[in-house]
Scaffold this motif. Sequence first.
Motif, PDB file in Angstrom:
ATOM      1  N   UNK A  66       3.447  31.075  62.676  1.00 22.96           N
ATOM      2  CA  UNK A  66       3.302  31.101  64.125  1.00 22.96           C
ATOM      3  C   UNK A  66       1.905  31.513  64.581  1.00 22.96           C
ATOM      4  N   UNK A  67       1.074  31.995  63.663  1.00 20.09           N
ATOM      5  CA  UNK A  67      -0.339  32.260  63.949  1.00 20.09           C
ATOM      6  C   UNK A  67      -1.236  31.118  63.514  1.00 20.09           C
ATOM      7  N   UNK A  68      -0.643  29.985  63.132  1.00 19.13           N
ATOM      8  CA  UNK A  68      -1.317  28.763  62.678  1.00 19.13           C
ATOM      9  C   UNK A  68      -2.034  28.945  61.346  1.00 19.13           C
ATOM     10  N   UNK A  69      -1.611  29.916  60.541  1.00 17.18           N
ATOM     11  CA  UNK A  69      -2.178  30.136  59.208  1.00 17.18           C
ATOM     12  C   UNK A  69      -1.380  29.334  58.181  1.00 17.18           C
ATOM     13  N   UNK A  70      -2.043  28.545  57.342  1.00 15.74           N
ATOM     14  CA  UNK A  70      -1.339  27.784  56.304  1.00 15.74           C
ATOM     15  C   UNK A  70      -0.653  28.708  55.297  1.00 15.74           C
ATOM     16  N   UNK A  71       0.612  28.388  55.010  1.00 19.38           N
ATOM     17  CA  UNK A  71       1.392  29.109  54.008  1.00 19.38           C
ATOM     18  C   UNK A  71       1.645  28.237  52.785  1.00 19.38           C
ATOM     19  N   UNK A  72       1.543  26.929  52.975  1.00 20.17           N
ATOM     20  CA  UNK A  72       1.765  25.960  51.919  1.00 20.17           C
ATOM     21  C   UNK A  72       1.152  24.643  52.326  1.00 20.17           C
ATOM     22  N   UNK A  73       1.067  23.719  51.373  1.00 23.62           N
ATOM     23  CA  UNK A  73       0.504  22.406  51.685  1.00 23.62           C
ATOM     24  C   UNK A  73       1.138  21.340  50.800  1.00 23.62           C
ATOM     25  N   UNK A  74       1.011  20.117  51.240  1.00 27.74           N
ATOM     26  CA  UNK A  74       1.354  18.939  50.452  1.00 27.74           C
ATOM     27  C   UNK A  74       0.201  17.970  50.610  1.00 27.74           C
ATOM     28  N   UNK A  75      -0.388  17.576  49.495  1.00 25.02           N
ATOM     29  CA  UNK A  75      -1.454  16.576  49.537  1.00 25.02           C
ATOM     30  C   UNK A  75      -0.948  15.314  48.856  1.00 25.02           C
ATOM     31  N   UNK A  76      -1.282  14.189  49.453  1.00 22.38           N
ATOM     32  CA  UNK A  76      -0.801  12.894  48.962  1.00 22.38           C
ATOM     33  C   UNK A  76      -1.872  11.851  49.206  1.00 22.38           C
ATOM     34  N   UNK A  77      -1.631  10.679  48.623  1.00 19.77           N
ATOM     35  CA  UNK A  77      -2.509   9.548  48.904  1.00 19.77           C
ATOM     36  C   UNK A  77      -1.688   8.269  48.892  1.00 19.77           C
ATOM     37  N   UNK A  78      -2.109   7.342  49.705  1.00 15.95           N
ATOM     38  CA  UNK A  78      -1.445   6.034  49.731  1.00 15.95           C
ATOM     39  C   UNK A  78      -2.061   5.193  48.626  1.00 15.95           C
ATOM     40  N   UNK A  79      -1.204   4.707  47.741  1.00 14.18           N
ATOM     41  CA  UNK A  79      -1.638   3.860  46.631  1.00 14.18           C
ATOM     42  C   UNK A  79      -0.760   2.619  46.669  1.00 14.18           C
ATOM     43  N   UNK A  80      -1.347   1.503  47.070  1.00 15.29           N
ATOM     44  CA  UNK A  80      -0.558   0.277  47.212  1.00 15.29           C
ATOM     45  C   UNK A  80       0.508   0.476  48.276  1.00 15.29           C
ATOM     46  N   UNK A  81       1.768   0.277  47.904  1.00 16.38           N
ATOM     47  CA  UNK A  81       2.867   0.422  48.859  1.00 16.38           C
ATOM     48  C   UNK A  81       3.600   1.755  48.708  1.00 16.38           C
ATOM     49  N   UNK A  82       2.974   2.704  47.993  1.00 12.78           N
ATOM     50  CA  UNK A  82       3.582   4.013  47.761  1.00 12.78           C
ATOM     51  C   UNK A  82       2.742   5.126  48.376  1.00 12.78           C
ATOM     52  N   UNK A  83       3.423   6.191  48.747  1.00 12.53           N
ATOM     53  CA  UNK A  83       2.756   7.446  49.052  1.00 12.53           C
ATOM     54  C   UNK A  83       2.951   8.307  47.818  1.00 12.53           C
ATOM     55  N   UNK A  84       1.862   8.674  47.164  1.00  7.83           N
ATOM     56  CA  UNK A  84       1.960   9.481  45.947  1.00  7.83           C
ATOM     57  C   UNK A  84       1.635  10.927  46.271  1.00  7.83           C
ATOM     58  N   UNK A  85       2.570  11.826  45.979  1.00  7.39           N
ATOM     59  CA  UNK A  85       2.353  13.254  46.189  1.00  7.39           C
ATOM     60  C   UNK A  85       1.505  13.773  45.030  1.00  7.39           C
ATOM     61  N   UNK A  86       0.326  14.263  45.363  1.00  7.55           N
ATOM     62  CA  UNK A  86      -0.587  14.811  44.352  1.00  7.55           C
ATOM     63  C   UNK A  86      -0.244  16.262  44.040  1.00  7.55           C
ATOM     64  N   UNK A  87       0.097  17.027  45.067  1.00 13.18           N
ATOM     65  CA  UNK A  87       0.363  18.456  44.885  1.00 13.18           C
ATOM     66  C   UNK A  87       1.189  18.988  46.050  1.00 13.18           C
ATOM     67  N   UNK A  88       2.144  19.837  45.730  1.00 12.14           N
ATOM     68  CA  UNK A  88       2.885  20.621  46.717  1.00 12.14           C
ATOM     69  C   UNK A  88       2.766  22.067  46.254  1.00 12.14           C
ATOM     70  N   UNK A  89       2.273  22.931  47.111  1.00 15.32           N
ATOM     71  CA  UNK A  89       2.148  24.347  46.765  1.00 15.32           C
ATOM     72  C   UNK A  89       2.484  25.203  47.973  1.00 15.32           C
TER      73      UNK A  89
END
Length: 190
Positions: A79-102
Amino acid sequence: MVTQLPLDGAPLVKNGPTGVTTRLARDDEAETLCQIERSAAQAFRLIEAFSWLSVGDVQSAETHRRLTAAGTNWVAADDGDRPLGFLSAEIVGSDLHICEVSVGHLHQGFGLGRRLIEHAIEYAAARGLEAVTLTTFRTIPWNCPFYERLGFRILEDGELSPRLLELMDREDADGLSRDTRCAMRLDVGA
């Protein structure tokens, strides 16, 4: 609220973060996301065979900035807009590939990872992509079994696309044995 019993048997009440929102990461948060991944990796300290991951490399700040610019790097912020976690991904062809979830070590177990993954799935579906893919550890409870509960399925070797096969081979060369890893897929397209 989650109630846990510490070693002395007295109840310990653990409250989760409040007012969590999911939003696109910002460029100036790249180093913070690296710190979150380092914190998240501390969970591996408890598993002897994987304890080395608790001090291993994390995704670079440059990669975070690149994926943020692409619109595929999201944070769960308090609620203070501080990141607690993230998910990074990239679009590869017709897929969204999750690179990392932490999710930061102190904020794990409150559904933030699930929330981020659901956001990624919604993103992929809204863009007409066919699937969400990822690679993960087969037997660690917060990895493969967790993703299976969300609808992902393990891909057998014969089902691996050339991209996922190359990624699995690269992970194997980096010390993440193919015996312990798997690629997973969740179909989101029509």
